[in-house]
Structure formats: C-alpha cells, structure tokens
Motif scaffolding. Structure first.
Motif, short mmCIF file in Angstrom:
data_model
loop_
_atom_site.label_atom_id
_atom_site.label_comp_id
_atom_site.label_asym_id
_atom_site.label_seq_id
_atom_site.Cartn_x
_atom_site.Cartn_y
_atom_site.Cartn_z
N ARG A 182 -135.52 49.98 -65.27
CA ARG A 182 -134.40 48.95 -65.09
C ARG A 182 -135.00 47.85 -65.68
O ARG A 182 -134.09 46.97 -66.32
N ASP A 188 -133.95 62.48 -65.06
CA ASP A 188 -133.36 62.40 -63.28
C ASP A 188 -133.90 60.97 -62.94
O ASP A 188 -132.98 60.39 -62.22
N GLN A 209 -138.37 54.11 -61.57
CA GLN A 209 -136.91 53.59 -61.79
C GLN A 209 -137.12 52.21 -61.97
O GLN A 209 -136.35 51.74 -62.76
N LEU A 261 -126.71 54.46 -65.17
CA LEU A 261 -125.34 54.24 -64.65
C LEU A 261 -125.18 52.94 -63.79
O LEU A 261 -124.17 52.30 -64.10
N ASP A 262 -126.20 52.48 -63.38
CA ASP A 262 -126.21 50.94 -62.66
C ASP A 262 -125.98 49.79 -63.74
O ASP A 262 -125.10 49.20 -63.38
N LYS A 288 -131.65 58.11 -65.10
CA LYS A 288 -130.16 58.37 -65.10
C LYS A 288 -129.64 57.34 -64.11
O LYS A 288 -128.73 56.77 -64.54
N PRO A 289 -129.95 57.08 -62.82
CA PRO A 289 -129.47 55.88 -62.21
C PRO A 289 -129.54 54.73 -62.32
O PRO A 289 -128.49 53.92 -62.26
N ALA A 290 -130.53 54.61 -63.20
CA ALA A 290 -130.62 53.11 -63.81
C ALA A 290 -129.71 52.77 -64.89
O ALA A 290 -129.17 51.83 -64.84
#
Length: 537
Positions: A263, A412, A259, A419-420, A415-417
């Motif tokens: 980022r 998966d 992650q 969205l942030d 994805k969080p990176a």
C-alpha cells in the motif's frame, strides 16, 4: 602517478570490451551451437563482474543498471551480474575528513560534537558515519568518496569509447538499439545519484508527501550542513526488512506488513510523481512498533502527468482495439526508437492482443516465451529507463512481500491493496478498466494473469516475417564477420611485418586490412539501407 592509474583503468575497461566483441565474433564465425554461446555469455558475465569489483567506483553502478536491461542483453550475462552489490572498503578517515572540511569550509568539530571514524556503511559512491550535532542530536553523515569525481570522468570516457566500438563492430542489430540514448540514460542516472543536494531535496519532498501516512517514517535532513557531496540526516534505528527473525521477535505479522508495504508503494507506481527506485531491504528498515523507515533517495524515478495520460491512452487503445492510438501512446512514452514504423507497431499490437484460447492451450508456453523474447529483441523497441526503474521497484517490493509472508501467494497479498487504491482514486476510467478486465475470460483469476503476461496470441505470420528478416540479417552479419576477420588478420600481419622489417608481409597485411575494412563498411551500408526498408514497411 594518478594519470597512470587513470590510463590503466581505462585500458582495463576498453580491453575487456574489445575482447568480449572478438570472442563473440569468433563463436559466430565458427557457428558454435546455442548452448556453447550461452556458456560463453556466462563466462563473460563472470569476468565482467570480477572486473567491476576490481575497479569499483561508479562502474558498480553501471553494472547494476545494466543488470536490469534484460530487454537488451543476453540472459546468461544478466544472470551473472544481477546480484551485483557494493563491495567497497571504507576510505581512510583522513580523506573523508578532508572532504567534510572542504565542503563545510571549516573544521569538522565546528559543526559536529563528535563523529565515529569507522563507517557504518560503505558503498561505491558514498559512505555513512554516525555522528552527533553540537546539541547532542544523533545524525547520519553521508559523504561522497573522495576519488569519485575523477573516476566518473575516466569511466564515462571509457564507456563512450566502448559504446562507439559496440555500435560499429558488435554483432547485434545496431539499427534497433539507440546506443547514444543508452549512454545518456546511464550518465543521467549516475550523475543524479552523485548529487547529494538533489537527494536531500527528494528526501524532503518524500517526508512532506508521507507526513499524514501513519506507520511510515522518512528521516529528516539538516539542510544547513548538506552540500552536493555531504548529506546530514536524522539518525533512525531499525532492522532490515528481510531480518525475519528480528521481525518475529517484535511480534509483528508478516502478512499485515506485506500488505502495508505494498500500500505504501502502490501510489508511487500508479500516480504522477516520484517513486523510490531502489527499495531493497537495506533501504527499508522496520521498527519494533511496525513503522517502516525509508532511506536513500539517491535513485528515484518520475511518473509525470504526461506519462500518466499516455499510459491511460495505451490501455484504452488496447482495450478498445484502437491500435493506432495505442501505437502513438507507445511512441509518446518513448518506447519506440525514432526510426520505428508506427504501422508496423500497430500490426504487432493487434497480433499480440488477439489471443485464440484454444490455440493458446496447445502451445508450449516455455517455447513461446523464449521465441517472444528473441522476437522482441529484434524490434525497434527500447524500454525507457524510468519504466525499467518502475519495474525494478515493483519486483523488489514483490520479493520483500514474499520474504515477509512466504506461505501466502504474493498476488493474493497485493490484490486487496490494489482494489482499495482503485476505490480511493475517484478515477472512473480506472474503475471501468478494472470491471472490463474482471469480466474477461482471460482474467478470471490472478493466476491466469500471471501466466498470460508476455504471451502472444497469433504468432504464425509474425514468426514467418521474423525468420525471413533474421535470415537476411544473419547473411549481412556473416559477410561483415568475414570482412572483420580479414581486417584483423591484415592488421596483425601489418604490425608483425613492420616490426620484423618484412616488406612483403607488412604490405600484404596493409592490403588485406584495407580490403577487409572496405568490405565491412560497404556491407554495413547495404545492411543499414535494408533495415530502413524493413522498418518502413
């Protein structure tokens, strides 16, 4: 002696290219099945790779760049060369020492307290040595290989000859590939990597850019010792990012590293500025505390503010079904060749974007994907190098993320990176775009996105047009092949007759050769006129 080596090198390169074209023509003339043609390209890829290893130098870099142009080259050929790596033995220390003394205008020991004479890394363009400055500071000294300047001139002269030959004789749609632009791109990229002083400035810019970014280290440089052929950097220890056993020994979590890595690179890809175009495992080290170390800024890409604006216009045009706007954006981003018809691209975009889900479910995805690849190769589209590098950078990082946490779905982890990043950019249009995409049935899950990338919607009309154009194109190509064969046979007859003083044979060969050449040129002119009509429809 050096002149003979250059001629031998040029002969080796050009003769391989000529033999490839002749063999491809021969297979086309004999109407070999597709499976046999694929095996031919596989063998050609193996020969090409072996020749590059034998000749080394900048040709390895040319091969590496060609391996990411799947939009222009046969898949079996690309499969053979896409794992090209530098297999170059180090230069003799005496030659390296001469380069250092020439660049520094003084003896090596006036600038360095000590230097290990065995290279810690050796590639096609440069070699790296561990040394210490006069105050004892450990540094990495990157030195351009002594023979590189001469090899560059010879290899690019050979490459220019090859591309001229391919442009005039190879059995590919010459009107749809800008060979001059391809040559300029290859030359520009390699010349950039040959300029170590430019690499130094890029490293300084990256260090400034990430100075507030915790967990990332960019080695410092010593500008007073840097030239266009020598780069002196801070020595930084670490292990390769794909050394999972060492990473596990450090007690680091693979998913968290994946992650953080994503980022680190996401802003490089999506925001205006420079991005690292070659982030393979050897260029990203990991330290015991989890700090990433970025190395080697010789190959970078740039996303300009202008590109950023037109890319956003492209997305807006597709989302709002304003295909004229989308086509113009593609043109401004240099995806279209100069002779491409904007009206034709508008129709193509409309057909690709409009997807009938019921019809889509009944499609053979593999067959559709293969057909799409063939169709795209016949279109006046060429992906600019800067976007090819962007895709390569992303694919490399995606592979490293998978290596770090193979048990997790790569998307998966990413994805969080993403969205942030969207939340932190303050770009309302990006937020609107994300919400719009999220609301669409096609994009309800990450898995559907992955499956739908590159899959067309309504192919029926496009398929008919493509098949008609392909038939006409092959008709012209067959005529040209027959004329080319006649030219070759006539030329061989001319030389044999001349050598054995058989007047009838050499005169007949000359006549056949002239007829073949005339037929080739006349058919080529007709084909070019037809191609122009197709593009302007």
């Amino acid at each position: 002696m050096k002149s003979n080596r250059k001629l031998w090198r040029m002969w080796k390169i050009v003769s391989l290219a000529v033999s490839i074209v002749i063999r491809v023509y021969w297979y086309e003339l004999r109407r070999k099945p597709e499976a046999e043609k694929e095996r031919l390209w596989e063998r050609i890829g193996q020969e090409f790779k072996q020749t590059l290893f034998e000749l080394n130098g900048v040709l390895i870099k040319v091969g590496q760049l060609m391996s990411i142009r799947e939009d222009m080259l046969p898949k079996r050929f690309v499969d053979q060369i896409k794992d090209l790596v530098d297999h170059v033995p180090p230069s003799p220390w005496e030659d390296i020492e001469k380069v250092l003394e020439s660049e520094w205008k003084s003896a090596v020991n006036t600038n360095l307290k000590s230097i290990e004479r065995e290279a810690v890394a050796s590639a096609s363009i440069g070699e790296v040595y561990k040394a210490r400055l006069m105050d004892g500071t450990p540094v990495a000294v990157k030195v351009q290989r002594p023979e590189i300047p001469d090899l560059v001139k010879t290899d690019f002269r050979s490459l220019a000859i090859i591309l001229w030959f391919v442009r005039h004789f190879a059995p590919i749609p010459k009107g749809f590939i800008d060979f001059k632009k391809l040559y300029q791109e290859l030359k520009q990229v390699i010349e950039q990597e040959l300029d170590f002083y430019k690499e130094m400035k890029t490293a300084i810019a990256f260090k400034e850019r990430f100075k507030e970014h915790t967990g990332v280290k960019i080695p410092g440089v010593h500008p007073e010792l840097c030239t266009d052929k020598v780069l002196v950097m801070e020595w930084v220890d670490g292990v390769r990012l794909n050394d999972t056993s060492e990473i596990a020994r450090f007690g680091l979590d693979g998913e968290e590293l994946g992650q953080r890595l994503f980022r680190l690179f996401l802003p490089q890809w999506l925001e205006a500025g420079t991005f690292h175009a070659d982030p393979h495992a050897g260029n990203i080290l990991i330290q015991p505390d989890g700090t990433f170390v970025l190395l080697d800024f010789g190959m970078v890409g740039d996303i300009s503010k202008r590109d950023s604006v037109y890319f956003q216009q492209l997305l807006e045009g597709i989302l709002l079904k304003d295909y004229q706007k989308a086509a113009e954006a593609l043109s401004q981003l240099d995806f279209l060749l100069p002779e491409a018809s904007l009206k034709g691209i508008e129709r193509l975009l409309e057909e690709f974007v409009t997807i009938d889900m019921e019809q889509f479910k009944q499609m053979d995805l593999i067959a559709v994907k293969k057909e799409m690849n063939e169709m795209m190769k016949s279109l006046p589209i060429q992906v600019p190098t800067r976007f090819i590098f962007l895709g390569r950078s992303f694919a490399t990082i995606e592979g490293l993320v998978y290596t770090l946490c193979p048990e997790k779905e790569t998307l998966d982890v990413m994805k969080p990176a993403f969205l942030d990043w969207v939340k932190s950019t303050n770009l309302s249009k990006w937020e609107l775009l994300l919400k719009w995409i999220s609301s669409q049935p096609l994009f309800q899950s990450v898995q559907k996105v992955r499956q739908l990338i590159g899959i067309p919607g309504q192919l029926i009309q496009q398929k008919d047009d493509h098949q008609n154009h392909l038939f006409q194109f092959k008709l012209y190509e067959n005529h040209k092949k027959h004329a080319f064969t006649l030219f070759i046979l006539g030329t061989v007859g001319f030389f044999l007759g001349y050598q054995y003083e058989a007047e009838v044979v050499w005169q007949g060969g000359a006549a056949l050769s002239l007829i073949g050449l005339s037929g080739y040129l006349i058919t080529g002119l007709k084909q070019r006129k037809w191609l122009n009509k197709v593009k302007n429809r």
